[in-house]
Enzyme design. Structure first.
Site, PDB file in Angstrom:
ATOM      1  N   GLY A  24       0.842  -1.198   0.000  1.00 52.99           N
ATOM      2  CA  GLY A  24       0.000   0.000   0.000  1.00 52.99           C
ATOM      3  C   GLY A  24       0.874   1.243   0.000  1.00 52.99           C
ATOM      4  N   LEU A  25       0.223   2.362  -0.224  1.00 51.37           N
ATOM      5  CA  LEU A  25       0.930   3.645  -0.284  1.00 51.37           C
ATOM      6  C   LEU A  25       1.654   3.954   1.024  1.00 51.37           C
ATOM      7  CD1 LEU A  25      -1.885   5.800  -1.947  1.00 51.37           C
ATOM      8  CD2 LEU A  25       0.296   5.168  -3.020  1.00 51.37           C
ATOM      9  N   SER A  26       2.632   4.818   0.937  1.00 52.73           N
ATOM     10  CA  SER A  26       3.241   5.357   2.153  1.00 52.73           C
ATOM     11  C   SER A  26       2.139   6.036   2.976  1.00 52.73           C
ATOM     12  CB  SER A  26       4.319   6.383   1.763  1.00 52.73           C
ATOM     13  OG  SER A  26       4.848   6.993   2.913  1.00 52.73           O
ATOM     14  N   GLY A  27       2.067   5.716   4.243  1.00 51.03           N
ATOM     15  CA  GLY A  27       1.048   6.308   5.112  1.00 51.03           C
ATOM     16  C   GLY A  27      -0.262   5.539   5.139  1.00 51.03           C
ATOM     17  N   SER A  28      -0.323   4.413   4.441  1.00 51.39           N
ATOM     18  CA  SER A  28      -1.588   3.653   4.413  1.00 51.39           C
ATOM     19  C   SER A  28      -1.796   2.848   5.703  1.00 51.39           C
ATOM     20  CB  SER A  28      -1.642   2.733   3.187  1.00 51.39           C
ATOM     21  OG  SER A  28      -0.550   1.834   3.194  1.00 51.39           O
ATOM     22  N   GLY A  29      -0.743   2.700   6.488  1.00 57.31           N
ATOM     23  CA  GLY A  29      -0.886   1.992   7.760  1.00 57.31           C
ATOM     24  C   GLY A  29      -0.244   0.617   7.778  1.00 57.31           C
ATOM     25  N   LYS A  30       0.657   0.366   6.839  1.00 57.34           N
ATOM     26  CA  LYS A  30       1.301  -0.955   6.773  1.00 57.34           C
ATOM     27  C   LYS A  30       2.078  -1.279   8.044  1.00 57.34           C
ATOM     28  CE  LYS A  30       3.777   0.154   3.159  1.00 57.34           C
ATOM     29  NZ  LYS A  30       3.362   1.561   3.044  1.00 57.34           N
ATOM     30  N   SER A  31       2.931  -0.358   8.461  1.00 57.57           N
ATOM     31  CA  SER A  31       3.775  -0.624   9.634  1.00 57.57           C
ATOM     32  C   SER A  31       2.927  -0.762  10.892  1.00 57.57           C
ATOM     33  CB  SER A  31       4.792   0.510   9.832  1.00 57.57           C
ATOM     34  OG  SER A  31       5.543   0.682   8.660  1.00 57.57           O
TER      35      SER A  31
ATOM     36  N   SER B  80       5.913  -1.779  -2.126  1.00 58.11           N
ATOM     37  CA  SER B  80       5.886  -2.739  -3.255  1.00 58.11           C
ATOM     38  C   SER B  80       4.867  -2.304  -4.313  1.00 58.11           C
ATOM     39  CB  SER B  80       5.644  -4.171  -2.778  1.00 58.11           C
ATOM     40  OG  SER B  80       4.721  -4.260  -1.717  1.00 58.11           O
TER      41      SER B  80
END
Ligand SMILES: Nc1ncnc2c1ncn2[C@@H]1O[C@H](COP(=O)(O)OS(=O)(=O)O)[C@@H](OP(=O)(O)O)[C@H]1O
Ligand SMILES: Nc1ncnc2c1ncn2[C@@H]1O[C@H](COP(=O)(O)OP(=O)(O)O)[C@@H](O)[C@H]1O
Length: 269
Positions: free
Chosen positions: A103-110, A177
């Site tokens: 997902g985009l940067s800031g989408s909440g992956k981490s 990715s």
């Protein structure tokens, strides 16, 4: 509530019959914070049932294919050990797999990766997070954000994730990715049941409003070139889905993924 693809009024399409698991977690949230967020999630139901193919999980290839030449290396032979993935899984009482967050940067992956790791840890399950930002501090510190560097970043993390899965660990890879072919290449490294793709389908404007590192602002002002979503593409997974309009904080999304793992037997030896 999570909807299962093909379970409702839409008839399953060839897409819905994808041979691998994919979970889509999305939000229309327009503000920062964990409250009042409109999360909707859905599943693409994996078609193939789990099979006990621990041996094949080492590489997805058989021994005769692995001997002799691999890439640029010639005259090499796979060395098999009597302690294998099955043994490690029995020891750990779980199944090694890769949960690939995209997902985009800031989408909440981490954030989701941590919530998931915490939730599984509380259940006595061993996880390890490969976060793009973190791996770029070491193993991938020679790589930037040109398309070929991203491809190499993702390829290396895919290979490392495969080793973690072979170790019997639930490996959570958390990377933008952005290019479909790179994600597909990682999926192809593993037996299909061992790769679970989780797409954080969060609109660009939401990610940009969050902007916790100030990178979108820099990208908009031209100080960062080739930023995903601004002047470099993000290619979303191709999914057909039914939507449910419930609100999920990260902990609830983590539970959605954990429920999936439980249902599919990943949390048993
Ligand atoms: N040009 C550009 N585009 C996208 N992201 C950028 C860029 N430059 C730096 N960053 C920061 O790097 C983090 C993304 O690294 P990844 O390894 O996940 O990226 S990729 O998968 O190789 O595309 C990403 O972290 P996350 O916000 O956690 O996704 C950004 O903080
Ligand atoms: N489910 C969520 N709802 C609202 N805000 C969230 C959620 N998940 C993460 N955030 C916030 O969004 C920002 C980006 O989250 P992060 O996990 O760092 O994203 P990524 O790793 O995709 O860049 C952080 O400020 C985080 O607190």
């Amino acid at each position: 509530m999570a909807a299962i693809q093909g379970a409702g009024p839409f008839s399953p399409s060839p897409l819905a019959k994808s041979r691998f698991a994919r979970i889509v977690l999305e939000t229309n949230a327009t503000r920062i914070g964990l409250h009042g967020v409109d999360f909707r999630s859905s599943f693409l139901k994996p078609i193939k049932a789990m099979a006990n193919d621990c041996g094949a999980a080492v590489s997805g290839k058989n021994l005769s294919q692995m001997a002799k030449t691999v890439g640029k290396a010639t005259n090499i032979v796979w060395h098999k050990c009597s302690v294998d993935k099955c043994d490690r899984q029995q020891l750990l009482e779980q199944k090694g797999c890769v949960i690939w967050m995209t997902g985009l940067s800031g989408s909440g992956k981490s954030t989701l990766a941590c919530a998931l790791s915490r939730g599984l840890h509380a259940r006595g399950k061993l996880t390890y997070i490969l976060d793009g930002d973190n791996v770029r501090h070491g193993l991938n510190s020679d790589l930037g954000f040109k398309a070929e560097d991203r491809a190499e970043n993702i390829r290396r993390i895919g290979e490392v994730a495969k080793l973690f899965a072979d170790a019997g660990i639930i490996c959570i890879a958390s990377l933008i990715s952005p290019y479909r072919k790179d994600r597909d290449a990682c999926r192809a490294l593993l037996p299909e049941r061992d790769f679970i793709e989780v797409f954080l389908d969060v609109p660009l404007e939401v990610c940009e409003a969050r902007d916790p590192k100030g990178l979108y602002k820099l990208a908009r002002s031209g100080k960062i070139k080739g930023f995903t979503g601004i002047d470099d593409p993000y290619e979303p997974p191709i999914v057909l889905r039914q939507k449910a309009g419930n609100c999920f904080p990260p902990s609830a999304m983590a539970e959605t993924v954990i429920s999936y793992l439980e249902e599919k037997g990943y949390l048993q030896a």
